[in-house]
Write an enzyme that holds these catalytic residues in place. Structure first.
Site, PDB file in Angstrom:
ATOM      1  N   MET A  26       0.756  -1.187  -0.073  1.00  6.27           N
ATOM      2  CA  MET A  26      -0.132  -0.161   0.122  1.00  6.27           C
ATOM      3  C   MET A  26       0.765   1.124   0.019  1.00  6.27           C
ATOM      4  O   MET A  26       0.263   2.185   0.313  1.00  6.27           O
ATOM      5  CB  MET A  26      -0.772   0.033   1.099  1.00  6.27           C
ATOM      6  CG  MET A  26      -1.985  -1.258   1.054  1.00  6.27           C
ATOM      7  SD  MET A  26      -3.579  -0.706   1.957  1.00  6.27           S
ATOM      8  CE  MET A  26      -2.812  -0.678   3.694  1.00  6.27           C
ATOM      9  N   GLY A  27       2.049   1.173  -0.252  1.00  5.27           N
ATOM     10  CA  GLY A  27       2.898   2.301  -0.367  1.00  5.27           C
ATOM     11  C   GLY A  27       3.620   2.856   1.024  1.00  5.27           C
ATOM     12  O   GLY A  27       3.405   2.257   2.060  1.00  5.27           O
ATOM     13  N   LEU A  67       6.713   3.279   1.425  1.00  6.80           N
ATOM     14  CA  LEU A  67       7.442   2.114   1.762  1.00  6.80           C
ATOM     15  C   LEU A  67       8.420   1.902   2.690  1.00  6.80           C
ATOM     16  O   LEU A  67       9.085   3.173   2.982  1.00  6.80           O
ATOM     17  CB  LEU A  67       8.336   1.852   0.430  1.00  6.80           C
ATOM     18  CG  LEU A  67       7.732   1.315  -0.607  1.00  6.80           C
ATOM     19  CD1 LEU A  67       8.307   1.032  -2.049  1.00  6.80           C
ATOM     20  CD2 LEU A  67       6.629   0.257  -0.523  1.00  6.80           C
ATOM     21  N   HIS A 116       8.832  -3.460   3.613  1.00 11.01           N
ATOM     22  CA  HIS A 116       8.481  -3.851   2.238  1.00 11.01           C
ATOM     23  C   HIS A 116       9.779  -4.148   1.199  1.00 11.01           C
ATOM     24  O   HIS A 116       9.812  -5.126   0.471  1.00 11.01           O
ATOM     25  CB  HIS A 116       7.906  -2.395   1.543  1.00 11.01           C
ATOM     26  CG  HIS A 116       6.694  -1.966   2.211  1.00 11.01           C
ATOM     27  ND1 HIS A 116       6.766  -0.861   3.137  1.00 11.01           N
ATOM     28  CD2 HIS A 116       5.609  -2.616   2.411  1.00 11.01           C
ATOM     29  CE1 HIS A 116       5.378  -0.511   3.553  1.00 11.01           C
ATOM     30  NE2 HIS A 116       4.551  -1.775   3.127  1.00 11.01           N
ATOM     31  N   GLY A 156       4.745 -10.408   4.163  1.00 13.46           N
ATOM     32  CA  GLY A 156       5.508 -10.359   5.486  1.00 13.46           C
ATOM     33  C   GLY A 156       4.664 -10.950   6.424  1.00 13.46           C
ATOM     34  O   GLY A 156       3.402 -11.060   6.534  1.00 13.46           O
ATOM     35  N   SER A 169       5.847  -0.257  10.343  1.00 16.35           N
ATOM     36  CA  SER A 169       4.552  -0.048   9.671  1.00 16.35           C
ATOM     37  C   SER A 169       4.495   1.211   9.126  1.00 16.35           C
ATOM     38  O   SER A 169       5.155   2.339   9.671  1.00 16.35           O
ATOM     39  CB  SER A 169       3.634  -0.437  10.705  1.00 16.35           C
ATOM     40  OG  SER A 169       2.410   0.091  10.212  1.00 16.35           O
ATOM     41  N   ARG A 176       2.337   3.298   9.281  1.00 14.45           N
ATOM     42  CA  ARG A 176       1.603   4.016  10.235  1.00 14.45           C
ATOM     43  C   ARG A 176       2.423   4.579  11.366  1.00 14.45           C
ATOM     44  O   ARG A 176       1.897   5.285  12.133  1.00 14.45           O
ATOM     45  CB  ARG A 176       0.491   3.124  10.817  1.00 14.45           C
ATOM     46  CG  ARG A 176      -0.563   3.041   9.825  1.00 14.45           C
ATOM     47  CD  ARG A 176      -2.025   2.320  10.615  1.00 14.45           C
ATOM     48  NE  ARG A 176      -3.113   2.236   9.741  1.00 14.45           N
ATOM     49  CZ  ARG A 176      -3.360   0.930   8.929  1.00 14.45           C
ATOM     50  NH1 ARG A 176      -2.358   0.031   8.963  1.00 14.45           N
ATOM     51  NH2 ARG A 176      -4.377   1.016   8.217  1.00 14.45           N
TER      52      ARG A 176
HETATM   53  P1  AMP Z   1       1.326  -2.962   3.493  1.00 14.82           P
HETATM   54  O1  AMP Z   1       1.863  -1.871   2.577  1.00 14.82           O
HETATM   55  O2  AMP Z   1       1.230  -2.537   4.916  1.00 14.82           O
HETATM   56  O3  AMP Z   1      -0.007  -3.413   2.995  1.00 14.82           O
HETATM   57  O4  AMP Z   1       2.330  -4.241   3.529  1.00 14.82           O
HETATM   58  C1  AMP Z   1       2.562  -4.688   2.045  1.00 14.82           C
HETATM   59  C2  AMP Z   1       3.378  -5.990   2.514  1.00 14.82           C
HETATM   60  O5  AMP Z   1       4.500  -5.669   3.253  1.00 14.82           O
HETATM   61  C3  AMP Z   1       2.482  -7.201   3.163  1.00 14.82           C
HETATM   62  O6  AMP Z   1       2.855  -8.212   2.793  1.00 14.82           O
HETATM   63  C4  AMP Z   1       3.049  -6.820   4.664  1.00 14.82           C
HETATM   64  O7  AMP Z   1       2.780  -8.033   5.545  1.00 14.82           O
HETATM   65  C5  AMP Z   1       4.823  -6.635   4.480  1.00 14.82           C
HETATM   66  N1  AMP Z   1       5.077  -5.888   5.707  1.00 14.82           N
HETATM   67  C6  AMP Z   1       4.636  -4.629   6.236  1.00 14.82           C
HETATM   68  N2  AMP Z   1       5.422  -4.287   7.225  1.00 14.82           N
HETATM   69  C7  AMP Z   1       6.200  -5.487   7.209  1.00 14.82           C
HETATM   70  C8  AMP Z   1       7.183  -5.589   8.347  1.00 14.82           C
HETATM   71  N3  AMP Z   1       7.570  -4.909   9.451  1.00 14.82           N
HETATM   72  N4  AMP Z   1       8.251  -6.549   8.075  1.00 14.82           N
HETATM   73  C9  AMP Z   1       8.070  -7.436   7.222  1.00 14.82           C
HETATM   74  N5  AMP Z   1       7.026  -7.567   6.093  1.00 14.82           N
HETATM   75  C10 AMP Z   1       6.221  -6.287   6.296  1.00 14.82           C
END
Ligand code: AMP
Length: 290
Positions: A18-19, A21, A25, A135, A173, A175
């Site tokens: 979802m960007g 980054l 990611h 992740g 995260s 966030r």
């Molecule tokens: P998101 O942008 O938050 O939807 O995450 C996109 C991908 O990155 C998903 O597969 C998440 O599980 C992975 N991800 C997000 N945060 C982490 C993290 N701290 N460690 C490993 N993978 C992550």
């Protein structure tokens, strides 16, 4: 999406995001680049998975920065689908994974898991990767996607990747940039999980004790859940046997964070998977650091 897929050849790896980054990611992208001939990453802030419109409104974004970071990682194609490209008209279809997707996040964020499963299904159908990287930070999401791929017969290998933490332990995260002064308070969640992991490494297997280690660390009222679950079904288990994961969610002001530790027990004892820690401030804080 069809155009992007047509451009990609050989073994294609997909990294949906979802960007905004961060190093979590990027670790998925690096792994895909290392293991596949071509890597496609997607950047799509999926409205279907936001149960709270305010959360969607404040979700951080910086597309130029994301494109530069993905390129530097060796990503071949960054796909940024417009909403109408994802779904020609608002989709009437929802992909729900019964049980696995209905507990935990499914309880606290109604519609969230179905939103994730629907969009991932759309991306798998549109981009037809051979491998897709997710992740372990989102342990329940990984379980849901693994099961939907199995149930619907997508010819893709789902690859679970290590959880990446900031140098002080906070799970990375996008966030986290919204936490501001509450960041110190939010650290309690990972601290509690590390305590639980230490207890597990010393032989503790009882869910009640492991969950209490988290509950004891997090300020009253912040914790939504701390539950020991079987990793592939996300059902609660009373004892950490086989592959389990201690999953947690907590709210600090307007920001909700989730975190977990994997607890794998075998005959010789077991080992807690605490993820990996950065040795420096995350790039999400820019040049300011934490
Ligand atoms: P998101 O942008 O938050 O939807 O995450 C996109 C991908 O990155 C998903 O597969 C998440 O599980 C992975 N991800 C997000 N945060 C982490 C993290 N701290 N460690 C490993 N993978 C992550």
């Amino acid at each position: 999406m069809a155009e992007a897929r047509a451009q990609a050849g050989g073994v294609v790896g997909l990294v949906p995001t979802m960007g905004f980054l961060h190093e979590g990611h990027l670790s998925l992208m690096e792994r895909s680049v290392a293991e596949c001939d071509q890597t496609i990453a997607t950047l799509y802030v999926n409205p279907l998975q936001f149960d709270d419109p305010a959360d969607l409104d404040r979700y951080p974004a910086d597309q130029d920065r994301d494109l530069a970071l993905a390129e530097a990682c060796g990503v071949d194609l960054m796909v940024v689908p417009r909403p109408q490209e994802m779904f020609a008209s608002p989709p009437l279809t929802r992909v729900t994974v019964a049980g696995i997707g209905e507990r935990l996040e499914g309880e606290f964020r109604p519609g969230h898991m179905a939103g994730v499963a629907t969009v991932v299904t759309r991306l798998l159908a549109g981009l037809q990767p051979h491998r897709a990287y997710f992740g372990r930070k989102d342990a329940q999401q990984l379980a849901v996607i693994t099961r939907l791929v199995q149930d619907l017969g997508f010819p893709v290998e789902v690859v679970g990747c290590s959880l990446v933490r900031e140098s002080d332990g906070l799970a990375l995260s996008s966030r986290n940039v919204l936490l501001g002064e509450r960041r110190a308070e939010a650290l309690a969640l990972s601290r509690g999980l590390m305590r639980a992991a230490d207890r597990f490494d010393h032989g503790e297997k009882r869910a009640t004790v492991l969950e209490a280690a988290v509950r004891g660390a997090v300020p009253d009222g912040a914790l939504e859940y701390a539950r020991l679950c079987e990793t592939s079904t996300m059902t609660r288990t009373a004892v950490a046997e086989g592959e389990t994961v201690l999953v947690t969610a907590a709210r600090f002001g307007p920001v909700r964070i989730i975190d977990n530790v994997g607890l794998v027990a075998d005959r010789s004892g077991g080992s807690a998977d605490r993820g990996v820690r950065l040795g420096h401030p995350s790039l999400i804080y820019g040049s300011e650091g934490t």
